[in-house]
Enzyme design. Structure first.
Site, PDB file in Angstrom:
ATOM      1  N   ALA A   1       1.163  -1.101   0.523  1.00 22.21           N
ATOM      2  CA  ALA A   1       0.078  -0.364   0.094  1.00 22.21           C
ATOM      3  C   ALA A   1       1.140   1.477  -0.382  1.00 22.21           C
ATOM      4  O   ALA A   1       0.145   2.407  -0.676  1.00 22.21           O
ATOM      5  CB  ALA A   1      -1.041  -0.011   1.217  1.00 22.21           C
TER       6      ALA A   1
ATOM      7  N   GLN B   1       0.641  -6.375  -3.818  1.00 22.26           N
ATOM      8  CA  GLN B   1      -0.363  -6.433  -2.803  1.00 22.26           C
ATOM      9  C   GLN B   1      -1.342  -5.897  -2.798  1.00 22.26           C
ATOM     10  O   GLN B   1      -2.336  -6.055  -2.243  1.00 22.26           O
ATOM     11  CB  GLN B   1      -0.279  -6.348  -1.404  1.00 22.26           C
TER      12      GLN B   1
ATOM     13  N   HIS C   1      -3.289 -10.348  -4.923  1.00 20.72           N
ATOM     14  CA  HIS C   1      -4.765  -9.636  -4.031  1.00 20.72           C
ATOM     15  C   HIS C   1      -5.709  -9.079  -4.778  1.00 20.72           C
ATOM     16  O   HIS C   1      -6.935  -8.939  -5.017  1.00 20.72           O
ATOM     17  CB  HIS C   1      -4.527  -8.685  -2.998  1.00 20.72           C
TER      18      HIS C   1
ATOM     19  N   CYS D   1     -22.207 -13.614 -15.395  1.00 23.53           N
ATOM     20  CA  CYS D   1     -21.546 -13.680 -16.635  1.00 23.53           C
ATOM     21  C   CYS D   1     -22.454 -14.137 -17.663  1.00 23.53           C
ATOM     22  O   CYS D   1     -23.188 -14.621 -18.262  1.00 23.53           O
ATOM     23  CB  CYS D   1     -20.788 -14.948 -16.382  1.00 23.53           C
TER      24      CYS D   1
ATOM     25  N   CYS E   1     -21.146 -18.113 -18.433  1.00 26.09           N
ATOM     26  CA  CYS E   1     -21.858 -19.502 -18.598  1.00 26.09           C
ATOM     27  C   CYS E   1     -23.090 -19.004 -16.813  1.00 26.09           C
ATOM     28  O   CYS E   1     -23.206 -19.312 -16.925  1.00 26.09           O
ATOM     29  CB  CYS E   1     -20.750 -19.518 -18.117  1.00 26.09           C
TER      30      CYS E   1
ATOM     31  N   ASN F   1      10.295   1.614   3.565  1.00 29.62           N
ATOM     32  CA  ASN F   1       8.969   1.829   3.802  1.00 29.62           C
ATOM     33  C   ASN F   1       8.909   2.686   4.569  1.00 29.62           C
ATOM     34  O   ASN F   1      10.212   3.125   6.139  1.00 29.62           O
ATOM     35  CB  ASN F   1       8.074   0.642   4.874  1.00 29.62           C
TER      36      ASN F   1
ATOM     37  N   ILE G   1       8.452   5.828  -1.199  1.00 28.56           N
ATOM     38  CA  ILE G   1       8.859   6.079  -1.676  1.00 28.56           C
ATOM     39  C   ILE G   1       9.377   6.410  -2.791  1.00 28.56           C
ATOM     40  O   ILE G   1      10.615   5.996  -3.956  1.00 28.56           O
ATOM     41  CB  ILE G   1       8.148   4.127  -2.280  1.00 28.56           C
TER      42      ILE G   1
END
Ligand code: ZN
Length: 250
Positions: A24, A101, A121, A154, A157, A220, A238
């Site tokens: 995140a 993630q 994820h 869908c 299907c 981090n 970052i």
């Protein structure tokens, strides 16, 4: 340049096969809230668990209402300097894969080819049939949901369709986890960007890399449980750190 950023730059230069692992923290710099943190999405609304989605039409309706209201803040954002630095390293052939993630599609938006991104994820920018995995575009589903109140099913299907995010209580995607493990065993540098490394099993990927002889670097803002295991730790932003460690000119 700070000594830490110089050390990170050198570590990247020395590496031959880098596995980037993002969480995140890389996307908060694009204005996407860290949904697990205080003030994040799940402190404001209760998550809908996978089995609730399967069982209850009401829950499915609620889930789609949330999706189309943009409540989670996952979509419509732009990549930032951190994403672009990673994309440069991929383009240079340094990075074999980006395990993320995040579900925000920002690595692809920054120019990383989709096949290089391993989303453990899932992805919030499209939907998928839970039976046959056919991809469905949100814009199309949105029209019939908001217009006619139709809960998406869908077209191929008739199965249930859900955003391609891995929900709470939903099994991890097996293929993606296997690919991530494979890459973790082969890299010589695992570069963790913006993950607090607490959500398992995904957080086990950097440990696998380290156990198989790779160096481990963590960028981090906050300390992580794996800092003691790492060869280099930067408690840094970052975007700015990676812009110096992987500059556009190199
Ligand atoms: Zn289907």
């Amino acid at each position: 340049m700070s000594a830490d950023r110089t050390a990170l730059r050198r570590m990247i230069e020395e590496a031959r096969r880098v596995l980037v692992f993002t969480g995140a923290g890389i996307s908060t710099e694009s204005g996407i809230p860290d949904f697990r943190s205080p003030g994040g999405v799940w402190s404001k609304m209760k998550p809908i668990y996978f089995d609730e989605f399967l069982r209850s039409e009401d829950k499915r309706r609620e889930a789609w209402t949330r999706t189309f209201s943009g409540a989670a803040g996952w979509t419509g954002r732009r990549p930032n300097a951190g994403h672009y630095a990673v994309a440069r390293l991929v383009a240079q052939g340094k990075v074999s894969a980006v395990v993320t993630q995040n579900v925000d599609n920002l690595h692809q938006d920054s120019g990383v080819p989709g096949e290089r991104v391993i989303e453990v994820h899932g992805n919030a920018s499209y939907a998928k049939c839970l039976e046959c995995e056919t991809r469905h575009e949100l814009e199309v589903l949105k029209q019939s949901f908001l217009g006619a109140g139709e809960i998406p099913t869908c077209r191929e299907c008739g199965g249930l369709v859900k955003t391609a995010v891995i929900s709470f209580g939903q099994p991890m995607p097996e293929r993606e986890m296997l690919r991530a493990e494979f890459e973790a065993r082969r890299c010589d540098l695992c570069l963790v960007l913006g993950s607090s490394l607490v959500v398992y099993p995904a957080a086990g990927i950097p440990i696998t890399a380290k156990r198989n002889g790779a160096r481990l670097a963590i960028v981090n803002r906050e300390p992580t449980d794996m800092d003691p295991l790492a060869d280099l730790v930067l408690h840094d932003e970052i975007g700015p750190a990676m812009s110096e460690a992987a500059p556009a000119s190199s």
